[in-house]
Scaffold this motif. Sequence first.
Motif, PDB file in Angstrom:
ATOM      1  N   ALA A  21       0.823  -1.196   0.000  1.00  0.00           N
ATOM      2  CA  ALA A  21       0.000   0.000   0.000  1.00  0.00           C
ATOM      3  C   ALA A  21       0.865   1.257   0.000  1.00  0.00           C
ATOM      4  N   GLY A  22       2.132   1.144   0.391  1.00  0.00           N
ATOM      5  CA  GLY A  22       3.012   2.298   0.455  1.00  0.00           C
ATOM      6  C   GLY A  22       2.806   3.041   1.765  1.00  0.00           C
ATOM      7  N   VAL A  23       2.554   4.356   1.665  1.00  0.00           N
ATOM      8  CA  VAL A  23       2.306   5.198   2.835  1.00  0.00           C
ATOM      9  C   VAL A  23       0.830   5.573   2.844  1.00  0.00           C
ATOM     10  N   THR A  24       0.146   5.226   3.921  1.00  0.00           N
ATOM     11  CA  THR A  24      -1.268   5.568   4.043  1.00  0.00           C
ATOM     12  C   THR A  24      -1.465   6.552   5.183  1.00  0.00           C
ATOM     13  N   GLN A  25      -2.416   7.460   4.988  1.00  0.00           N
ATOM     14  CA  GLN A  25      -2.730   8.476   5.982  1.00  0.00           C
ATOM     15  C   GLN A  25      -4.226   8.521   6.227  1.00  0.00           C
ATOM     16  N   THR A  26      -4.608   8.683   7.474  1.00  0.00           N
ATOM     17  CA  THR A  26      -6.007   8.910   7.832  1.00  0.00           C
ATOM     18  C   THR A  26      -6.086   9.978   8.905  1.00  0.00           C
ATOM     19  N   PRO A  27      -7.161  10.805   8.904  1.00  0.00           N
ATOM     20  CA  PRO A  27      -8.207  10.863   7.886  1.00  0.00           C
ATOM     21  C   PRO A  27      -7.752  11.622   6.657  1.00  0.00           C
ATOM     22  N   LYS A  28      -8.571  11.684   5.637  1.00  0.00           N
ATOM     23  CA  LYS A  28      -8.256  12.488   4.453  1.00  0.00           C
ATOM     24  C   LYS A  28      -8.600  13.950   4.681  1.00  0.00           C
ATOM     25  N   PHE A  29      -9.673  14.187   5.399  1.00  0.00           N
ATOM     26  CA  PHE A  29     -10.126  15.546   5.693  1.00  0.00           C
ATOM     27  C   PHE A  29     -10.570  15.625   7.150  1.00  0.00           C
ATOM     28  N   ARG A  30     -10.403  16.813   7.747  1.00  0.00           N
ATOM     29  CA  ARG A  30     -10.895  16.984   9.105  1.00  0.00           C
ATOM     30  C   ARG A  30     -11.099  18.466   9.354  1.00  0.00           C
ATOM     31  N   ILE A  31     -12.206  18.773  10.032  1.00  0.00           N
ATOM     32  CA  ILE A  31     -12.450  20.140  10.501  1.00  0.00           C
ATOM     33  C   ILE A  31     -12.420  20.110  12.022  1.00  0.00           C
ATOM     34  N   LEU A  32     -11.607  20.955  12.619  1.00  0.00           N
ATOM     35  CA  LEU A  32     -11.491  21.050  14.066  1.00  0.00           C
ATOM     36  C   LEU A  32     -11.910  22.427  14.542  1.00  0.00           C
ATOM     37  N   LYS A  33     -12.390  22.472  15.772  1.00  0.00           N
ATOM     38  CA  LYS A  33     -12.613  23.761  16.404  1.00  0.00           C
ATOM     39  C   LYS A  33     -11.355  24.141  17.181  1.00  0.00           C
ATOM     40  N   ILE A  34     -11.142  25.425  17.345  1.00  0.00           N
ATOM     41  CA  ILE A  34      -9.991  25.909  18.110  1.00  0.00           C
ATOM     42  C   ILE A  34      -9.977  25.245  19.488  1.00  0.00           C
ATOM     43  N   GLY A  35      -8.811  24.719  19.864  1.00  0.00           N
ATOM     44  CA  GLY A  35      -8.660  24.107  21.172  1.00  0.00           C
ATOM     45  C   GLY A  35      -8.875  22.603  21.203  1.00  0.00           C
ATOM     46  N   GLN A  36      -9.465  22.057  20.135  1.00  0.00           N
ATOM     47  CA  GLN A  36      -9.653  20.614  20.083  1.00  0.00           C
ATOM     48  C   GLN A  36      -8.323  19.928  19.775  1.00  0.00           C
ATOM     49  N   SER A  37      -8.297  18.630  20.006  1.00  0.00           N
ATOM     50  CA  SER A  37      -7.096  17.865  19.708  1.00  0.00           C
ATOM     51  C   SER A  37      -7.435  16.736  18.736  1.00  0.00           C
ATOM     52  N   MET A  38      -6.412  16.237  18.059  1.00  0.00           N
ATOM     53  CA  MET A  38      -6.611  15.110  17.155  1.00  0.00           C
ATOM     54  C   MET A  38      -5.269  14.465  16.845  1.00  0.00           C
ATOM     55  N   THR A  39      -5.356  13.241  16.329  1.00  0.00           N
ATOM     56  CA  THR A  39      -4.167  12.510  15.896  1.00  0.00           C
ATOM     57  C   THR A  39      -4.286  12.187  14.423  1.00  0.00           C
ATOM     58  N   LEU A  40      -3.263  12.554  13.675  1.00  0.00           N
ATOM     59  CA  LEU A  40      -3.164  12.176  12.268  1.00  0.00           C
ATOM     60  C   LEU A  40      -2.364  10.877  12.205  1.00  0.00           C
ATOM     61  N   GLN A  41      -2.983   9.890  11.549  1.00  0.00           N
ATOM     62  CA  GLN A  41      -2.344   8.573  11.487  1.00  0.00           C
ATOM     63  C   GLN A  41      -1.515   8.428  10.214  1.00  0.00           C
ATOM     64  N   CYS A  42      -0.392   7.738  10.348  1.00  0.00           N
ATOM     65  CA  CYS A  42       0.476   7.446   9.198  1.00  0.00           C
ATOM     66  C   CYS A  42       1.038   6.040   9.361  1.00  0.00           C
ATOM     67  N   THR A  43       0.910   5.241   8.316  1.00  0.00           N
ATOM     68  CA  THR A  43       1.419   3.874   8.334  1.00  0.00           C
ATOM     69  C   THR A  43       2.125   3.580   7.021  1.00  0.00           C
ATOM     70  N   GLN A  44       3.287   2.913   7.125  1.00  0.00           N
ATOM     71  CA  GLN A  44       3.984   2.481   5.902  1.00  0.00           C
ATOM     72  C   GLN A  44       4.291   0.990   6.009  1.00  0.00           C
ATOM     73  N   ASP A  45       4.207   0.307   4.864  1.00  0.00           N
ATOM     74  CA  ASP A  45       4.405  -1.139   4.853  1.00  0.00           C
ATOM     75  C   ASP A  45       5.670  -1.533   4.094  1.00  0.00           C
ATOM     76  N   MET A  46       6.635  -0.615   4.027  1.00  0.00           N
ATOM     77  CA  MET A  46       7.857  -0.861   3.260  1.00  0.00           C
ATOM     78  C   MET A  46       9.060  -1.122   4.168  1.00  0.00           C
ATOM     79  N   ASN A  47       8.831  -1.177   5.478  1.00  0.00           N
ATOM     80  CA  ASN A  47       9.884  -1.462   6.453  1.00  0.00           C
ATOM     81  C   ASN A  47      10.994  -0.402   6.436  1.00  0.00           C
TER      82      ASN A  47
END
Lengths: 111, 114
Positions: free
Chosen positions: A2-28
């Motif tokens: 799959a190469g490098v995958t990222q989730t989510p593709k889009f996100r809207i946050l309000k000021i002060g909120q928190s979130m985690t952007l995910q990144c996974t690679q299967d190429m070792n």
Amino acid sequence: NAGVTQTPKFRILKIGQSMTLQCTQDMNHNYMYWYRQDPGMGLKLIYYSVGAGITDKGEVPNGYNVSRSTTEDFPLRLELAAPSQTSVYFCASRRDDETQYFGPGTRLLVL
Amino acid sequence: AQSVTQLDSQVPVFEEAPVELRCNYSSSVSVYLFWYVQYPNQGLQLLLKYLSGSTLVKGINGFEAEFNKSQTSFHLRKPSVHISDTAEYFCAVTPSGSARQLTFGSGTQLTVLP
């Protein structure tokens, strides 16, 4: 591969909120990177990792945190979202021949 | 520290015409040089790279670039462009002895006109 995958593709946050952007690679790949791209600008490095358990700051680390518990995963954490963090975020991993492979990006809007 | 300057933010060119996208860099140490392409709403893809050896490097899709150490340049060229080459092109540099963090230029939007 799959190469490098990222989730989510889009996100809207309000000021002060928190979130985690995910990144996974299967190429070792040992080396992984987080960049942000603002309109009309090149990419700027936020954080990078040279292997599991090892991370370091890039050019624009303020407001972000990372961890690298496995070779495959390199999540980026935003703790207190600010409008200045509105951007497109790209994760990348690097092969031994210096080629960096980029994910498709996460578009983040902070309102 | 390294820096990259892409001298043209936008380059319009007619189909089948040649094109050159200019890139200059600044560094006090030896560097590796790259060109990446970004199609709309996609991630970046490597076009070509210079690590060592021949200063003329060939990449994918008919692109080539020449490393000029004395002029600290790494210009990208294609002898005949296609509509499908319309994209944003980024020049990037990394110190050869580092963890290979890339420093990018601000990009050149290539628009190929019919």
